[in-house]
Design a protein around this motif. Structure first.
Motif, PDB file in Angstrom:
ATOM      1  N   LYS A 261       0.820  -1.200   0.000  1.00 23.23           N
ATOM      2  CA  LYS A 261       0.000   0.000   0.000  1.00 23.23           C
ATOM      3  C   LYS A 261       0.860   1.259   0.000  1.00 23.23           C
ATOM      4  CE  LYS A 261      -4.480  -1.325   1.871  1.00 23.23           C
ATOM      5  NZ  LYS A 261      -5.224  -0.717   0.775  1.00 23.23           N
ATOM      6  N   GLU A 262       1.958   1.231   0.689  1.00 21.44           N
ATOM      7  CA  GLU A 262       2.765   2.438   0.851  1.00 21.44           C
ATOM      8  C   GLU A 262       4.231   2.076   0.710  1.00 21.44           C
ATOM      9  OE1 GLU A 262       3.251   6.146   4.049  1.00 21.44           O
ATOM     10  OE2 GLU A 262       2.252   4.279   4.641  1.00 21.44           O
ATOM     11  N   ASN A 263       5.006   2.978   0.135  1.00 24.60           N
ATOM     12  CA  ASN A 263       6.440   2.782   0.039  1.00 24.60           C
ATOM     13  C   ASN A 263       7.118   4.139   0.107  1.00 24.60           C
ATOM     14  OD1 ASN A 263       7.017   3.735  -2.906  1.00 24.60           O
ATOM     15  ND2 ASN A 263       5.252   2.367  -3.082  1.00 24.60           N
ATOM     16  N   SER A 264       8.431   4.165   0.047  1.00 29.88           N
ATOM     17  CA  SER A 264       9.178   5.412   0.253  1.00 29.88           C
ATOM     18  C   SER A 264       8.976   6.419  -0.864  1.00 29.88           C
ATOM     19  CB  SER A 264      10.669   5.116   0.410  1.00 29.88           C
ATOM     20  OG  SER A 264      11.208   4.546  -0.782  1.00 29.88           O
ATOM     21  N   GLU A 265       8.365   6.000  -1.988  1.00 26.66           N
ATOM     22  CA  GLU A 265       8.101   6.924  -3.096  1.00 26.66           C
ATOM     23  C   GLU A 265       6.688   7.490  -3.056  1.00 26.66           C
ATOM     24  OE1 GLU A 265       9.237   6.072  -7.034  1.00 26.66           O
ATOM     25  OE2 GLU A 265      10.967   4.851  -6.480  1.00 26.66           O
ATOM     26  N   SER A 266       5.876   7.084  -2.106  1.00 24.46           N
ATOM     27  CA  SER A 266       4.465   7.473  -2.076  1.00 24.46           C
ATOM     28  C   SER A 266       4.314   8.922  -1.621  1.00 24.46           C
ATOM     29  CB  SER A 266       3.681   6.553  -1.137  1.00 24.46           C
ATOM     30  OG  SER A 266       3.731   5.223  -1.577  1.00 24.46           O
ATOM     31  N   VAL A 267       4.211   9.829  -2.574  1.00 19.52           N
ATOM     32  CA  VAL A 267       3.937  11.232  -2.252  1.00 19.52           C
ATOM     33  C   VAL A 267       2.444  11.412  -2.049  1.00 19.52           C
ATOM     34  CG1 VAL A 267       4.210  13.638  -2.982  1.00 19.52           C
ATOM     35  CG2 VAL A 267       5.975  11.947  -3.564  1.00 19.52           C
ATOM     36  N   PHE A 268       1.640  10.890  -2.965  1.00 20.56           N
ATOM     37  CA  PHE A 268       0.183  10.843  -2.757  1.00 20.56           C
ATOM     38  C   PHE A 268      -0.397   9.666  -3.505  1.00 20.56           C
ATOM     39  CE2 PHE A 268      -4.161  12.396  -4.238  1.00 20.56           C
ATOM     40  CZ  PHE A 268      -4.794  11.944  -3.094  1.00 20.56           C
ATOM     41  N   ASP A 269      -0.872   8.688  -2.756  1.00 23.83           N
ATOM     42  CA  ASP A 269      -1.616   7.552  -3.299  1.00 23.83           C
ATOM     43  C   ASP A 269      -3.073   7.678  -2.889  1.00 23.83           C
ATOM     44  OD1 ASP A 269       0.863   6.597  -4.028  1.00 23.83           O
ATOM     45  OD2 ASP A 269       0.881   4.930  -2.602  1.00 23.83           O
ATOM     46  N   ILE A 270      -3.964   7.224  -3.755  1.00 24.72           N
ATOM     47  CA  ILE A 270      -5.371   7.098  -3.389  1.00 24.72           C
ATOM     48  C   ILE A 270      -5.581   5.662  -2.933  1.00 24.72           C
ATOM     49  CG2 ILE A 270      -7.749   7.245  -4.170  1.00 24.72           C
ATOM     50  CD1 ILE A 270      -6.843   9.246  -6.280  1.00 24.72           C
ATOM     51  N   ASP A 271      -6.033   5.506  -1.722  1.00 25.10           N
ATOM     52  CA  ASP A 271      -6.139   4.195  -1.094  1.00 25.10           C
ATOM     53  C   ASP A 271      -7.395   3.461  -1.564  1.00 25.10           C
ATOM     54  OD1 ASP A 271      -5.528   2.085   0.542  1.00 25.10           O
ATOM     55  OD2 ASP A 271      -6.305   3.008   2.364  1.00 25.10           O
ATOM     56  N   ASN A 306      -3.661   0.380  -5.060  1.00 27.90           N
ATOM     57  CA  ASN A 306      -3.751   1.812  -4.828  1.00 27.90           C
ATOM     58  C   ASN A 306      -3.325   2.603  -6.056  1.00 27.90           C
ATOM     59  OD1 ASN A 306      -4.632   1.198  -2.323  1.00 27.90           O
ATOM     60  ND2 ASN A 306      -2.924   2.100  -1.210  1.00 27.90           N
ATOM     61  N   VAL A 307      -3.916   3.777  -6.231  1.00 27.39           N
ATOM     62  CA  VAL A 307      -3.618   4.630  -7.370  1.00 27.39           C
ATOM     63  C   VAL A 307      -2.452   5.534  -7.003  1.00 27.39           C
ATOM     64  CG1 VAL A 307      -4.518   6.356  -8.962  1.00 27.39           C
ATOM     65  CG2 VAL A 307      -6.047   4.584  -8.041  1.00 27.39           C
ATOM     66  N   ARG A 308      -1.362   5.433  -7.739  1.00 23.28           N
ATOM     67  CA  ARG A 308      -0.173   6.239  -7.479  1.00 23.28           C
ATOM     68  C   ARG A 308      -0.311   7.572  -8.213  1.00 23.28           C
ATOM     69  NH1 ARG A 308       1.678   2.532  -3.621  1.00 23.28           N
ATOM     70  NH2 ARG A 308       1.664   0.455  -4.550  1.00 23.28           N
ATOM     71  N   VAL A 309      -0.948   8.524  -7.586  1.00 21.97           N
ATOM     72  CA  VAL A 309      -1.197   9.819  -8.237  1.00 21.97           C
ATOM     73  C   VAL A 309       0.089  10.619  -8.353  1.00 21.97           C
ATOM     74  CG1 VAL A 309      -2.504  11.974  -8.128  1.00 21.97           C
ATOM     75  CG2 VAL A 309      -3.561   9.840  -7.369  1.00 21.97           C
ATOM     76  N   GLU A 370       0.447   4.015 -15.514  1.00 22.50           N
ATOM     77  CA  GLU A 370       0.090   4.882 -14.387  1.00 22.50           C
ATOM     78  C   GLU A 370      -0.724   6.096 -14.854  1.00 22.50           C
ATOM     79  OE1 GLU A 370       3.226   5.508 -11.369  1.00 22.50           O
ATOM     80  OE2 GLU A 370       4.372   3.982 -12.449  1.00 22.50           O
ATOM     81  N   GLY A 371      -1.142   6.075 -16.137  1.00 22.44           N
ATOM     82  CA  GLY A 371      -2.068   7.085 -16.630  1.00 22.44           C
ATOM     83  C   GLY A 371      -1.440   8.352 -17.154  1.00 22.44           C
ATOM     84  N   HIS A 372      -0.211   8.285 -17.696  1.00 23.67           N
ATOM     85  CA  HIS A 372       0.488   9.502 -18.105  1.00 23.67           C
ATOM     86  C   HIS A 372       0.738   9.639 -19.605  1.00 23.67           C
ATOM     87  CE1 HIS A 372       1.479  10.852 -14.034  1.00 23.67           C
ATOM     88  NE2 HIS A 372       1.735   9.593 -13.740  1.00 23.67           N
ATOM     89  N   ARG A 373       0.945   8.560 -20.334  1.00 22.65           N
ATOM     90  CA  ARG A 373       1.520   8.654 -21.681  1.00 22.65           C
ATOM     91  C   ARG A 373       0.719   9.553 -22.618  1.00 22.65           C
ATOM     92  NH1 ARG A 373       5.505   9.563 -25.031  1.00 22.65           N
ATOM     93  NH2 ARG A 373       5.169   8.654 -27.089  1.00 22.65           N
TER      94      ARG A 373
END
Length: 437
Positions: A261-271, A306-309, A370-373
């Protein structure tokens, strides 16, 4: 649900949410007025939880917003069981009569929830917690407006924001008000102002699944990137990367983070709550891409991802691109941020000199699914080649009636305002996106 039906100044019940992915519910007219329903900090906490929960609706961040950002690009092709759910985004065949209403109504519902809370927040005694809640509401409002602009507005750099964006809601709007579309530039101005104010209110503590000051700065860096304000994009991305409490995960840890659910890169995730494991419309299930290990699900529950926004890797790549393009380019910083991501993936790589082409290539690899391209390409005016190229292994099944090579000159790269919204709002009936009239 349309703006007119969403915006009810006399009730606070838009905050209510259920365990299903239904639209926000509006209670009867005898519901408590906002100043009574939101009278102490615990009420603000519940209101915010409702907003975060609704972000996960499958018509928004739970699936469709991410789907559009991926299958609209050149790296992903819908296949098998998921094709029927995503092919309209892939083939660009949405029109007025089938433009997806959820991408419009869900963010506006969340915006109205935020505005309802902000309208009465001064009635609650001022505390650090109250200020932080206000900052979260402003940041959520900014996130929703920004994503509406990406969906329905021309990319900023095409015409410096002079074309139509979306109606802006900076307050609770009465049922009788029918706002017209503001310009893209005005939309960006409001988003930036909301985030700047939020940064002054939010604390820096990490509260998983919630926006803190670092997350607001990271989102502001992204907004400035899309606007082409490279100096400010670099400023905020560099601050988050250098001063924030986050760190890139190691190469050895990388695969495992996608089942966490969470890691050191998680600036904002939607749970995404594990109780929703039966929802087969969530992005993790629809994606069906276990082979890259980004959506393995939790405890064998494939839909629960979780969504990695806002992820630190993305912030590094924003900093790299902006460093290269800012008014006084900083090649050393661009090289540093790009090579950190490259060598995390393949530690034995040697350093390269950063170019825009290399940075965008790294974004494609690092941020895939992740929804960017699609949004990345459109913000820069690139053309995505999805034709079958002999010898290169591509096999897109687009036909002659589909949009094969999307670029910002084609009207189909932004969606039509849904017909149901046009029908109830005469002030936007002459403001439909060109090509859809």
């Amino acid at each position: 649900m349309k703006i007119k039906s969403l915006i009810l100044a006399t009730v606070v019940s838009i905050i209510v949410f259920t365990s299903c992915d239904d639209f926000l519910k509006v209670n009867p007219d005898d519901a408590l007025p906002p100043e009574e329903a939101l009278s102490e900090q615990k009420d603000l906490d519940k209101a915010l939880n409702g907003m975060y929960y609704t972000l996960t609706n499958t018509s928004f961040y739970g699936c469709n917003f991410l789907v559009r950002g991926e299958v609209g690009g050149d790296d992903i092709q819908p296949i098998g069981q998921t094709a029927s759910r995503t092919e309209n985004y892939y083939r660009f065949i949405h029109r007025i009569n089938n433009s997806p209403e959820g991408l419009w109504s869900i963010p506006y519902g969340i915006i109205n929830s935020a505005n309802t809370m902000l309208a009465v927040i001064d009635n609650i005694p001022e505390t650090v917690e109250r200020d932080n809640s206000e900052g979260e509401a402003l940041a959520i409002r900014a996130l929703c407006h920004f994503n509406l602009l990406l969906t329905y507005g021309t990319p900023y750099l095409k015409d410096n924001g002079t074309s139509y964006g979306v109606p802006l809601a900076d307050r609770v709007i009465s049922e009788d008000e029918l706002p017209s579309r503001a310009s893209v530039a005005d939309g960006y101005k409001m988003v930036i102002e909301d985030l700047e104010k939020a940064i002054g209110l939010l604390n820096e503590e990490t509260n998983y699944g919630h926006i803190n000051r670092w997350a607001a700065k990271a989102l502001l860096a992204r907004v400035y990137l899309y606007k082409g304000d490279w100096d400010n994009a670099f400023k905020y991305a560099d601050e988050v990367a250098q001063d924030g409490p986050y760190s890139l995960v190691s190469n050895a840890e990388y695969l495992s983070i996608w089942a966490q659910k969470e890691n050191s890169e998680s600036v904002f995730d939607i749970d995404i709550d594990e109780t929703r494991s039966g929802n087969l419309e969530l992005f993790g299930y629809v994606a069906e891409i276990r082979f890259i290990n980004k959506y393995p699900g939790y405890n064998g529950k494939l839909p629960v991802n979780n969504v990695r926004v806002l992820r630190l890797s993305d912030i590094y790549l924003i900093a790299a691109e902006a460093a290269l393009k800012k008014s006084t380019p900083n090649q050393d910083k661009a090289d540093f941020y790009l090579n950190e991501i490259r060598k995390r993936a393949v530690p034995e790589l040697t350093d390269v000199t950063a170019t825009e082409e290399l940075i965008l290539k790294e974004r494609r690899k690092e941020l895939v699914m992740e929804g960017h391209r699609f949004y990345d390409a459109m913000r820069l005016g690139l053309t995505l080649n999805r034709e079958k190229t002999p010898g290169e292994g591509t096999d897109h099944y687009l036909n002659s009636t589909d949009l094969i090579s999307p670029n910002w000159d084609d009207y189909r790269i932004i969606l039509a305002i849904p017909q149901a919204e046009v029908d109830v709002n005469p002030n936007i009936q002459g403001q439909q996106n060109p090509g859809y009239e």
